[in-house]
Design a protein around this motif. Structure first.
Motif, PDB file in Angstrom:
ATOM      1  N   LEU A 131       4.457   3.184 -10.560  1.00 31.43           N
ATOM      2  CA  LEU A 131       4.566   1.865  -9.945  1.00 31.43           C
ATOM      3  C   LEU A 131       5.824   1.145 -10.413  1.00 31.43           C
ATOM      4  O   LEU A 131       6.483   0.439  -9.644  1.00 31.43           O
ATOM      5  N   ILE A 132       6.175   1.311 -11.686  1.00 31.34           N
ATOM      6  CA  ILE A 132       7.410   0.707 -12.198  1.00 31.34           C
ATOM      7  C   ILE A 132       8.609   1.287 -11.470  1.00 31.34           C
ATOM      8  O   ILE A 132       9.546   0.567 -11.087  1.00 31.34           O
ATOM      9  N   THR A 133       8.590   2.600 -11.256  1.00 29.27           N
ATOM     10  CA  THR A 133       9.688   3.242 -10.533  1.00 29.27           C
ATOM     11  C   THR A 133       9.791   2.688  -9.116  1.00 29.27           C
ATOM     12  O   THR A 133      10.886   2.384  -8.624  1.00 29.27           O
ATOM     13  N   ALA A 134       8.625   2.528  -8.460  1.00 27.32           N
ATOM     14  CA  ALA A 134       8.628   1.954  -7.119  1.00 27.32           C
ATOM     15  C   ALA A 134       9.135   0.526  -7.149  1.00 27.32           C
ATOM     16  O   ALA A 134       9.899   0.098  -6.281  1.00 27.32           O
ATOM     17  N   ARG A 135       8.754  -0.215  -8.171  1.00 23.63           N
ATOM     18  CA  ARG A 135       9.181  -1.618  -8.286  1.00 23.63           C
ATOM     19  C   ARG A 135      10.682  -1.727  -8.519  1.00 23.63           C
ATOM     20  O   ARG A 135      11.360  -2.599  -8.000  1.00 23.63           O
ATOM     21  N   ASP A 136      11.244  -0.792  -9.291  1.00 25.28           N
ATOM     22  CA  ASP A 136      12.645  -0.900  -9.695  1.00 25.28           C
ATOM     23  C   ASP A 136      13.614  -0.176  -8.765  1.00 25.28           C
ATOM     24  O   ASP A 136      14.804  -0.490  -8.749  1.00 25.28           O
ATOM     25  N   GLU A 137      13.115   0.792  -7.975  1.00 30.18           N
ATOM     26  CA  GLU A 137      14.043   1.614  -7.212  1.00 30.18           C
ATOM     27  C   GLU A 137      13.876   1.513  -5.700  1.00 30.18           C
ATOM     28  O   GLU A 137      14.823   1.734  -4.966  1.00 30.18           O
ATOM     29  N   ARG A 144       0.831  -1.204   0.000  1.00 35.25           N
ATOM     30  CA  ARG A 144       0.000   0.000   0.000  1.00 35.25           C
ATOM     31  C   ARG A 144       0.868   1.257   0.000  1.00 35.25           C
ATOM     32  O   ARG A 144       0.525   2.254  -0.644  1.00 35.25           O
ATOM     33  N   THR A 145       1.992   1.213   0.702  1.00 38.73           N
ATOM     34  CA  THR A 145       2.892   2.361   0.713  1.00 38.73           C
ATOM     35  C   THR A 145       3.418   2.650  -0.689  1.00 38.73           C
ATOM     36  O   THR A 145       3.487   3.810  -1.120  1.00 38.73           O
ATOM     37  N   LEU A 146       3.769   1.593  -1.416  1.00 42.58           N
ATOM     38  CA  LEU A 146       4.276   1.770  -2.777  1.00 42.58           C
ATOM     39  C   LEU A 146       3.198   2.336  -3.688  1.00 42.58           C
ATOM     40  O   LEU A 146       3.470   3.217  -4.518  1.00 42.58           O
ATOM     41  N   VAL A 147       1.968   1.851  -3.560  1.00 44.26           N
ATOM     42  CA  VAL A 147       0.870   2.369  -4.377  1.00 44.26           C
ATOM     43  C   VAL A 147       0.599   3.825  -4.020  1.00 44.26           C
ATOM     44  O   VAL A 147       0.387   4.670  -4.902  1.00 44.26           O
ATOM     45  N   ALA A 148       0.605   4.127  -2.735  1.00 42.91           N
ATOM     46  CA  ALA A 148       0.316   5.490  -2.292  1.00 42.91           C
ATOM     47  C   ALA A 148       1.331   6.491  -2.832  1.00 42.91           C
ATOM     48  O   ALA A 148       1.007   7.656  -3.075  1.00 42.91           O
ATOM     49  N   LYS A 149       2.589   6.034  -3.034  1.00 38.82           N
ATOM     50  CA  LYS A 149       3.612   6.931  -3.585  1.00 38.82           C
ATOM     51  C   LYS A 149       3.281   7.335  -5.012  1.00 38.82           C
ATOM     52  O   LYS A 149       3.675   8.399  -5.479  1.00 38.82           O
ATOM     53  N   ALA A 150       2.562   6.450  -5.734  1.00 37.62           N
ATOM     54  CA  ALA A 150       2.181   6.766  -7.108  1.00 37.62           C
ATOM     55  C   ALA A 150       0.811   7.435  -7.173  1.00 37.62           C
ATOM     56  O   ALA A 150       0.587   8.377  -7.933  1.00 37.62           O
TER      57      ALA A 150
END
Length: 415
Positions: free
Chosen positions: A219-225, A103-109
């Motif tokens: 989301l890709i940025t969150a996934r990769d970084e 949820r934190t990763l989604v919230a960042k996007a």
């Protein structure tokens, strides 16, 4: 388990509120049989107060792999009609630390700033769609408002947010419709998921090659970084969740709000004469016609004595047993909303509802859905002050789902 005859949930969803009444009549929590095969029993919880307590208790999980023994043992296979609802790997099915990470990763996007920035586009899309509706109503014509307005608005908004090419919208709609159709053949549903994964895989590849200012790129940025990385499967499953839930629920909200106002003209008069606001319309619709009628599934991490949650004495949800959140039943609970709980009343003081969930799993897209409705509804009724239904009752049909609560069609005339 004192009730020897669990209610059998109708996969077709042809009488959502009749079924909700029957669920409530069996008590705040009662055993039901979900569409199968195989037969899967769950506890349908219809009391809003009991639901809130369960939805915020750490002893209630959404992770079937960890906390549903039948799933972990391989008894629940892709042939079960609801398999994909419990098998996806995203924040919808996550528990504890995994849920917080996702949820934190989604919230960042999916930020409040990005949602607010969509207002001018939502207003423009609304006006474009209303122009189209106006053309169809000329000369006394009839327009299916669900098809021409309620559907395309959320699909275009969510497509723009995630950078999905507009030409893919019809295919996206068809696939998501299939996922919500709980009466569909399991093979058809599996095929729809596979095709949807294909579409989203192509989207991810395109955004990796050419990033944009959209949620997929975020989301890709969150996934990769990010240190708490999304796995590739979690990335795809998160897109499935955000894009499907991000438009289907808003379609139903718009559909049900229009239908409720046109079948209750005295309520529309309250709004037009200043005794109620469009916010009141949106919130009362969410209570009265929850866009998601029932949501599978949650699981008891340990034995749960419902008396400790303010529920009935002597009822225990056993460790590993499944729980169905009955939002449509909760919205019309007379214990919460009085004897007129089944009445659409935009002037109602207490419109509290659970249509967007509750607790840590509260819908991250709720502000967007509310904003779309608050823009679209006044624009529609201002443009067409004499709007009326072109058909009523059974002629409108129903979405074949005990999860999704909407009409199959919503024909209207302009005068």
């Amino acid at each position: 388990m004192d009730n020897p005859s669990p209610l059998v949930i109708d996969a077709s969803g042809r009488d959502i509120h009749g079924e909700a009444d029957r669920i409530r009549a069996h008590g705040p929590a009662t055993r039901v049989v979900l569409p199968g095969p195989p037969d899967v029993e769950a506890w349908a919880v219809s009391s809003p107060e009991l639901l809130k307590r369960l939805l915020t208790d750490p002893r209630v999980s959404k992770d079937a792999r960890r906390h549903w023994p039948r799933f972990a043992a391989g008894e629940i296979t892709p042939e079960w009609p609801l398999f994909t609802w419990v098998a996806v790997q995203n924040m919808f099915t996550a528990y504890g630390g995994d849920h917080k990470r996702l949820r934190t990763l989604v919230a960042k996007a999916f930020t409040a700033r990005r949602t607010a920035a969509m207002r001018p586009r939502i207003e423009k899309i609304t006006e474009e769609l209303l122009d189209h509706v106006e053309n169809g109503l000329r000369g006394g014509g009839s327009v299916d408002l669900r098809e021409e307005f309620c559907y395309p608005l959320p699909i275009r908004v969510i497509s723009e947010l995630f950078g999905l090419p507009e030409e893919r919208a019809p295919e996206l709609r068809e696939l998501v419709d299939r996922l919500f159709d709980t009466s569909a053949d399991p093979g058809e549903m599996t095929a729809a998921y596979e095709r949807l994964y294909g579409v989203l895989g192509e989207l991810v590849a395109a955004k990796r090659a050419m990033p944009g200012d959209d949620l997929t790129t975020g989301l890709i940025t969150a996934r990769d970084e990010d240190d708490a990385r999304l796995s590739e499967q979690e990335l795809l499953d998160t897109l499935v969740l955000m894009i499907s839930a991000g438009h289907e629920t808003t379609v139903n909200l718009l559909d049900q709000a229009v239908h409720s106002l046109l079948t209750h003209p005295e309520q529309l008069a309250h709004v037009r004469e200043g005794r109620a606001t469009w916010d009141d319309v949106v919130e009362e619709t969410l209570r009265y016609e929850a866009p998601v009628a029932s949501l599978p599934l949650r699981y008891a991490v340990e034995d749960l004595d419902l008396a400790a949650f303010g529920g009935p004495e002597g009822v225990v949800i056993g460790k590993g047993e499944a729980i169905l959140a009955s939002y449509a039943a909760a919205g019309r609970d007379p214990e919460r909303h009085g004897k007129d709980a089944g009445v659409f009343d935009v002037t109602r003081v207490d419109k509290e509802h659970l249509a967007f969930g509750y607790g840590v799993h509260f819908c991250v897209g709720a502000p967007l859905g509310r904003m779309e409705a608050r823009i679209a509804l006044p624009a529609l009724f201002e443009r067409f002050p004499a709007l009326r239904l072109g058909a009523e009752g059974d002629a409108l049909g129903y979405v074949e789902s005990f999860i999704s609560n909407g009409h199959r069609r919503l024909p209207v005339r302009g005068s």
